[in-house]
Write an enzyme that holds these catalytic residues in place. Sequence first.
Site, mmCIF file in Angstrom:
data_model
loop_
_atom_site.group_PDB
_atom_site.id
_atom_site.type_symbol
_atom_site.label_atom_id
_atom_site.label_comp_id
_atom_site.label_asym_id
_atom_site.label_seq_id
_atom_site.Cartn_x
_atom_site.Cartn_y
_atom_site.Cartn_z
ATOM 1 N N ASN A 1 12.030 -6.168 4.005
ATOM 2 C CA ASN A 1 10.832 -6.530 3.252
ATOM 3 C C ASN A 1 10.814 -5.602 2.053
ATOM 4 O OD1 ASN A 1 8.424 -7.120 2.091
ATOM 5 N ND2 ASN A 1 7.203 -6.974 3.971
ATOM 6 N N PRO B 1 8.102 -0.799 -1.275
ATOM 7 C CA PRO B 1 6.914 -0.148 -1.821
ATOM 8 C C PRO B 1 5.590 -0.697 -1.298
ATOM 9 C CG PRO B 1 7.945 -1.562 -3.459
ATOM 10 C CD PRO B 1 8.914 -1.446 -2.318
ATOM 11 N N ASN B 2 4.692 0.227 -1.070
ATOM 12 C CA ASN B 2 3.303 -0.035 -0.675
ATOM 13 C C ASN B 2 3.136 -0.493 0.773
ATOM 14 O OD1 ASN B 2 2.145 0.561 -3.310
ATOM 15 N ND2 ASN B 2 3.189 -1.301 -3.974
ATOM 16 N N HIS C 1 8.618 -11.321 4.898
ATOM 17 C CA HIS C 1 7.349 -11.088 4.202
ATOM 18 C C HIS C 1 6.194 -11.390 5.145
ATOM 19 C CE1 HIS C 1 9.366 -10.709 0.375
ATOM 20 N NE2 HIS C 1 10.026 -11.817 0.649
ATOM 21 N N LEU C 2 5.170 -10.557 5.065
ATOM 22 C CA LEU C 2 3.950 -10.820 5.831
ATOM 23 C C LEU C 2 3.238 -12.055 5.282
ATOM 24 C CD1 LEU C 2 3.302 -7.123 5.492
ATOM 25 C CD2 LEU C 2 3.015 -8.121 7.756
ATOM 26 N N SER C 3 3.076 -12.076 3.968
ATOM 27 C CA SER C 3 2.438 -13.220 3.307
ATOM 28 C C SER C 3 3.523 -14.240 2.947
ATOM 29 C CB SER C 3 1.715 -12.745 2.039
ATOM 30 O OG SER C 3 2.661 -12.294 1.075
ATOM 31 N N TYR D 1 -2.526 -9.086 4.131
ATOM 32 C CA TYR D 1 -1.428 -8.498 4.903
ATOM 33 C C TYR D 1 -1.799 -8.181 6.356
ATOM 34 C CZ TYR D 1 0.611 -8.068 0.265
ATOM 35 O OH TYR D 1 1.103 -8.348 -0.989
ATOM 36 N N HIS E 1 10.910 -9.477 -6.073
ATOM 37 C CA HIS E 1 10.746 -10.386 -7.210
ATOM 38 C C HIS E 1 11.287 -9.816 -8.518
ATOM 39 C CE1 HIS E 1 8.103 -11.981 -4.193
ATOM 40 N NE2 HIS E 1 7.287 -10.954 -4.288
ATOM 41 N N ARG F 1 -4.251 -1.886 3.243
ATOM 42 C CA ARG F 1 -3.902 -2.558 1.988
ATOM 43 C C ARG F 1 -4.237 -4.050 2.069
ATOM 44 N NH1 ARG F 1 2.214 -4.243 0.155
ATOM 45 N NH2 ARG F 1 1.624 -5.052 -1.872
ATOM 46 N N ASP G 1 22.343 -7.251 -6.019
ATOM 47 C CA ASP G 1 23.739 -6.818 -6.132
ATOM 48 C C ASP G 1 24.163 -5.981 -4.928
ATOM 49 O OD1 ASP G 1 24.087 -8.098 -8.534
ATOM 50 O OD2 ASP G 1 23.892 -6.299 -9.773
ATOM 51 N N ARG H 1 1.554 -17.871 -3.493
ATOM 52 C CA ARG H 1 0.711 -16.910 -4.219
ATOM 53 C C ARG H 1 0.967 -17.018 -5.730
ATOM 54 N NH1 ARG H 1 1.314 -11.299 -1.339
ATOM 55 N NH2 ARG H 1 -0.396 -10.836 -2.780
ATOM 56 N N ALA I 1 7.364 -5.759 -3.637
ATOM 57 C CA ALA I 1 7.425 -6.349 -4.976
ATOM 58 C C ALA I 1 8.831 -6.299 -5.580
ATOM 59 C CB ALA I 1 6.438 -5.645 -5.893
ATOM 60 N N ARG J 1 5.446 -14.228 -8.028
ATOM 61 C CA ARG J 1 6.034 -13.924 -6.707
ATOM 62 C C ARG J 1 6.957 -15.036 -6.210
ATOM 63 N NH1 ARG J 1 2.907 -9.462 -4.871
ATOM 64 N NH2 ARG J 1 0.846 -9.545 -5.817
ATOM 65 N N GLU K 1 15.450 -11.694 4.949
ATOM 66 C CA GLU K 1 14.289 -11.376 4.113
ATOM 67 C C GLU K 1 13.017 -11.597 4.930
ATOM 68 O OE1 GLU K 1 14.121 -14.005 0.747
ATOM 69 O OE2 GLU K 1 12.362 -13.003 -0.118
HETATM 70 C C1 DQA Z 1 5.230 -8.837 0.491
HETATM 71 C C2 DQA Z 1 5.011 -9.874 -0.613
HETATM 72 C C3 DQA Z 1 5.299 -9.282 -1.969
HETATM 73 O O1 DQA Z 1 5.051 -10.241 -2.981
HETATM 74 C C4 DQA Z 1 4.404 -8.089 -2.225
HETATM 75 O O2 DQA Z 1 4.730 -7.489 -3.460
HETATM 76 C C5 DQA Z 1 4.451 -7.083 -1.125
HETATM 77 C C6 DQA Z 1 4.443 -7.579 0.243
HETATM 78 C C7 DQA Z 1 4.836 -9.379 1.878
HETATM 79 O O3 DQA Z 1 5.259 -8.802 2.874
HETATM 80 O O4 DQA Z 1 4.071 -10.347 1.963
HETATM 81 O O5 DQA Z 1 4.433 -5.896 -1.346
HETATM 82 O O6 DQA Z 1 6.617 -8.534 0.534
#
Ligand code: DQA
Length: 145
Positions: A77, A12-13, A103-105, A25, A83, A20, A90, A110, A80, A114, A101
């Site tokens: 990725n 998502p997002n 993640h950009l951040s 990011y 978390h 964003r 599962d 944070r 959210a 998270r 896994e």
């Molecule tokens: C994220 C980190 C997550 O905590 C956040 O909800 C995202 C982006 C990242 O790529 O840093 O949507 O997965």
Amino acid sequence: MKQRKILVLNGPNLNLLGTREPEIYGHDTLGDISARLEARGAELGVEVESRQTNHEGVLIDWLHEARREDVHAVLLNAGAYTHTSIALLDAIKATQLRVIEVHLSNPETREPFRHLSYVGIAAVDCVKGLGAQSYMIALERAAAL
Ligand code: DQA
């Protein structure tokens, strides 16, 4: 011989990357990142397919599909859902896919909400905190599996 396939699943997002919260990011769009992954995949001799959805169940369906298609590895990725989603945890366990896994951040530096990663419980590896470069490093690692 059929090329190994690496699936890149974005949650998502992440379709809003580029605009964003760029201070967190970065300025690359998801399209930019996907194009770079595909180009690097070609150099590494792997097929890279990138997808994005805002829906938890769709991510789970894609993992099930990836199992049936015998993909080599998945870069995930989950945004959210990382978390919150025991269902994703599962699905990774049920499919026994090799999930890296991404993640950009760096979520661990944070907000406290998270810090827990359900995805991380079942993932074989994690690359985080390097912006778009996190995906590129994860691809290198996936191709080397
Ligand atoms: C994220 C980190 C997550 O905590 C956040 O909800 C995202 C982006 C990242 O790529 O840093 O949507 O997965």
